[in-house]
Design an enzyme around this catalytic site. Sequence first.
Site: not given
Length: 263
Positions: A12, A15, A48, A82, A138, A151
């Site tokens: 993940g 972003r 990079g 992630n 989380s 979730y």
Amino acid sequence: MDYSDHVVAVTGGARGIGRAIAEGFKAKGAKVAIGDLNGAEETAAEIGALGMTLDVTDEAQIGKFLDQAEAQLGPVSVFVSNAGILRTDDPSWDAAGATDKEWQDSFEVNVMGAVRSARAVWPRMKPRGGGVFAIVASAAGLLGQIGASSYTATKHAAVSFAESLAITHGDEGLQVVCVCPQAVRTDMIGDSEDGGIAGADGIVEPSDVADALLASIENKHFLALPHPQVAQYEALRATERDRWIGGMRKFRRMMVGARGRPV
């Protein structure tokens, strides 16, 4: 800590929190590989790194991701699980209202994505003397997320899995870090200006989450808490459960009255 001799893999990673973690390790000198469903190659070119399309619900793809990373960069010593998804409850705020598919999707990514990743990378790390395995869970995995029962449940499971890894393999050289932020300025909070219940203590930047992870690795801490208050909330929840549930009900009433929809 200097990571110039380390290879870091991040799922993940195109972003949000994943990208910030990749950039954080790059700034410390690491060679970084990122995998994501979309945008991995583009992000990798920008920062990079090595990028590869990756679906963490497919164990074979995780193995190929590691094969490519190790062939081009060297042995992976830090793996950051992630990738995660948020599925909210139905508009009536019914905790049992999410569909079976929404529950299964949450479980496949938020829990089994980490399980499959650990299953793929630990046999590579163990003969080398160990490594670091981080799970970005989380604060919902320690506390709860109003309006997102799948979730909350799967993030609790992710925290428990991280603890199991630390207990089972800690003596063999595996350092496990579990990252538990509240609201983070990413696509996951959408257009919410205050982050909903998760934003009660403010919205942090993805780079703050990366900094908390790096600090926990260096300090040998299991939990990485970008919002330090979460530790006190978890203690209250454990010792005064009825009071905790009552307080969360109050927050829910406030949110339903203000928005009439999950956040």
